[in-house]
Every structure is written in structure tokens, then in C-alpha cells.
Scaffold this motif. Structure first.
Motif, PDB file in Angstrom:
ATOM      1  N   GLU A  15       6.772   2.297  -5.131  1.00  0.00           N
ATOM      2  CA  GLU A  15       6.533   0.868  -5.284  1.00  0.00           C
ATOM      3  C   GLU A  15       7.878   0.157  -5.409  1.00  0.00           C
ATOM      4  O   GLU A  15       8.738   0.584  -6.177  1.00  0.00           O
ATOM      5  N   SER A  16       8.045  -0.933  -4.677  1.00  0.00           N
ATOM      6  CA  SER A  16       9.294  -1.681  -4.758  1.00  0.00           C
ATOM      7  C   SER A  16       9.097  -3.087  -4.217  1.00  0.00           C
ATOM      8  O   SER A  16       8.227  -3.325  -3.376  1.00  0.00           O
ATOM      9  N   ARG A  17       9.906  -3.985  -4.719  1.00  0.00           N
ATOM     10  CA  ARG A  17      10.003  -5.322  -4.145  1.00  0.00           C
ATOM     11  C   ARG A  17      11.347  -5.914  -4.551  1.00  0.00           C
ATOM     12  O   ARG A  17      11.917  -5.537  -5.592  1.00  0.00           O
TER      13      ARG A  17
ATOM     14  N   ARG B 154      12.097   5.109 -12.562  1.00  0.00           N
ATOM     15  CA  ARG B 154      12.089   3.641 -12.512  1.00  0.00           C
ATOM     16  C   ARG B 154      13.506   3.102 -12.618  1.00  0.00           C
ATOM     17  O   ARG B 154      14.261   3.486 -13.513  1.00  0.00           O
TER      18      ARG B 154
ATOM     19  N   ARG C  86       3.967   8.180  -4.935  1.00  0.00           N
ATOM     20  CA  ARG C  86       3.764   6.762  -4.645  1.00  0.00           C
ATOM     21  C   ARG C  86       5.079   6.023  -4.892  1.00  0.00           C
ATOM     22  O   ARG C  86       5.706   6.186  -5.950  1.00  0.00           O
TER      23      ARG C  86
ATOM     24  N   THR D 114      12.582  -0.498  -8.210  1.00  0.00           N
ATOM     25  CA  THR D 114      11.799   0.530  -7.523  1.00  0.00           C
ATOM     26  C   THR D 114      11.207   1.489  -8.537  1.00  0.00           C
ATOM     27  O   THR D 114      11.859   1.855  -9.520  1.00  0.00           O
ATOM     28  N   GLN D 115       9.981   1.906  -8.292  1.00  0.00           N
ATOM     29  CA  GLN D 115       9.317   2.906  -9.122  1.00  0.00           C
ATOM     30  C   GLN D 115       8.715   3.980  -8.225  1.00  0.00           C
ATOM     31  O   GLN D 115       7.953   3.670  -7.319  1.00  0.00           O
TER      32      GLN D 115
ATOM     33  N   THR E   4       6.464   7.408  -8.398  1.00  0.00           N
ATOM     34  CA  THR E   4       5.573   8.186  -9.259  1.00  0.00           C
ATOM     35  C   THR E   4       5.174   9.474  -8.543  1.00  0.00           C
ATOM     36  O   THR E   4       4.572   9.426  -7.466  1.00  0.00           O
TER      37      THR E   4
ATOM     38  N   THR F 291       7.684   9.708 -13.505  1.00  0.00           N
ATOM     39  CA  THR F 291       7.940   8.366 -12.993  1.00  0.00           C
ATOM     40  C   THR F 291       9.435   8.076 -13.067  1.00  0.00           C
ATOM     41  O   THR F 291      10.033   8.194 -14.132  1.00  0.00           O
TER      42      THR F 291
ATOM     43  N   ALA G 197       8.662  -3.138   0.453  1.00  0.00           N
ATOM     44  CA  ALA G 197       7.887  -1.897   0.555  1.00  0.00           C
ATOM     45  C   ALA G 197       7.133  -1.789   1.883  1.00  0.00           C
ATOM     46  O   ALA G 197       6.661  -0.699   2.236  1.00  0.00           O
ATOM     47  N   ASP G 198       7.033  -2.878   2.635  1.00  0.00           N
ATOM     48  CA  ASP G 198       6.328  -2.842   3.921  1.00  0.00           C
ATOM     49  C   ASP G 198       7.206  -2.307   5.052  1.00  0.00           C
ATOM     50  O   ASP G 198       6.692  -2.020   6.134  1.00  0.00           O
TER      51      ASP G 198
END
Length: 218
Positions: free
Chosen positions: A202-204, A168, A200, A209-210, A212, A166, A176-177
């Protein structure tokens, strides 16, 4: 002096392009373009971007800029030499030392990343180690380029019969969209899928941001 260093570095980049082309050809015509573009994106483009940023430096920064160009050329040469001399093998070895070496390498670019590893058996076959290392490298370079922070955490753990890494950061983040770029789609997600793994992202905004990464261990 800076012009000479720049010309030498550009010659090095041309050689790396040729290597990328041959590497792609060896893997078959169908995936040649993907392999070549990924190599250019991960190895050549960062150095070209550093050169472009450096070209805007004022004259008083010339000595420091020359030293930075020399360091960049040395690091690029070392990476290309490693890629050219690497011999594919199915040997299993630990992942953590390769991640530690990656973090040390990126520290020269002012990234401060901490490797956090639980007491786990992180041995993997060569192809999965390489995919994990290079996808982790792309995630960390994205932190440097886009997050607005120079800090990140890299965690290694056992998960679902495999090894998870991971990455981070707590930087600016992004929506993320939005449509992902080449780095996420090819240098991270496609690279992991090629060795039976997954990724995967993931962010906003304002969260960070992460990323994985996961691969099976057997």
C-alpha cells in the motif's frame, strides 16, 4: 587503492552470479531464470548501485569511500557464504531473531529500522522464515532507495492463523496504480506466494509505504 578494492568487489560479484546460476539450475529449468534474476536483484544489484554512486565521489572522499567499499565487499561475501552453506531444513524456529539480524545488517547502510514484536509465538518452518526475512529485506531496501527517509518500522504479529510482518515507512510514497517493478513482483509477492503466503503493498504520495507479509504457521 580504490581501484584495487573495486576490482576485488567485482570479482566477488562475478562469483555470486555463478552461484545464482547454479542455484537456479538445481531448482529446475522452468524456474531457473526467476531464481537467478531474484538473486541478482537482491544480492548483486545493490552493491553495483553503491559502486556507481561512489564513482561520482570527489578525491577528498577517497579514504572514506575505500572503507565503504571494503565494508560492502565484506557484507556481500558474508551473505553469499551464508547462501552457499545453508542447508535446507524443515526445522521450526523463531522469526524475530532473523529480522533483528537483518535490521542490524542494514543499519550499516544508514537505515534506522525499529523492530516491534508483540508477545507472540513467531516460530516458523525454515522456508517460510527465509521468505519472510528476504521479503522484509527487499521492502527495507526499497525504503532506503526510494522513500527519501532512513526510518522504518517492522512489526511482527499473529494474524489469521499465521504470522504477519508489516514494514512501514513515512517517506515520499508512490502511486500504487503504477506498474510494480521486479522487486515488488518477484522479490516480495512471488517469494511469499511460493511458501503459501501473501504480500500486500500500500502506498500513496506523501503518505509513505506499507508492506504487509503473511504466512501460515502450520
Amino acid at each position: 587503492m580504490i581501484l584495487a578494492a573495486t576490482l576485488c568487489l567485482m570479482a566477488l560479484l562475478v562469483l555470486s552470479v555463478r552461484f545464482a546460476h547454479h542455484a537456479g539450475f538445481r531448482r529446475g529449468r522452468r524456474c531457473e531464470r526467476v531464481v537467478m534474476n531474484r538473486y541478482l536483484h537482491d544480492r548483486v544489484l545493490p552493491t553495483l548501485e553503491a559502486l556507481a554512486l561512489g564513482s561520482r565521489s570527489d578525491a577528498s572522499a577517497a579514504p572514506a569511500r575505500l572503507a565503504e567499499l571494503r565494508r560492502a565487499a565484506k557484507e556481500q561475501a558474508a551473505l553469499i557464504r551464508r547462501d552457499m552453506t545453508a542447508v535446507p531444513t524443515a526445522n521450526r524456529a523463531r522469526l524475530a531473531p532473523e529480522l533483528a539480524a537483518l535490521i542490524s545488517e542494514l543499519s550499516h547502510n544508514r537505515l534506522r529500522a525499529e523492530l516491534i514484536r508483540a508477545e507472540v509465538d513467531d516460530t516458523l518452518p525454515s522456508d517460510r522464515r527465509t521468505a519472510m526475512r528476504d521479503a522484509t529485506g527487499e521492502a527495507l531496501r526499497n525504503t532506503l532507495k526510494h522513500s527519501g527517509t532512513d526510518r522504518a518500522e517492522v512489526r511482527v504479529a499473529e494474524r489469521d492463523g499465521g504470522i504477519a510482518v508489516t514494514v512501514r515507512d513515512r517517506g515520499a510514497g508512490f502511486d500504487a496504480d503504477r506498474r510494480p517493478g521486479f522487486g515488488i513482483t518477484e522479490s516480495i509477492k512471488a517469494r511469499m506466494a511460493e511458501v503459501g503466503g501473501s504480500a500486500r503493498v500500500e502506498s500513496r504520495p506523501d503518505w509513505g509505504t506499507q508492506v504487509t507479509l503473511w504466512v501460515p504457521q502450520s
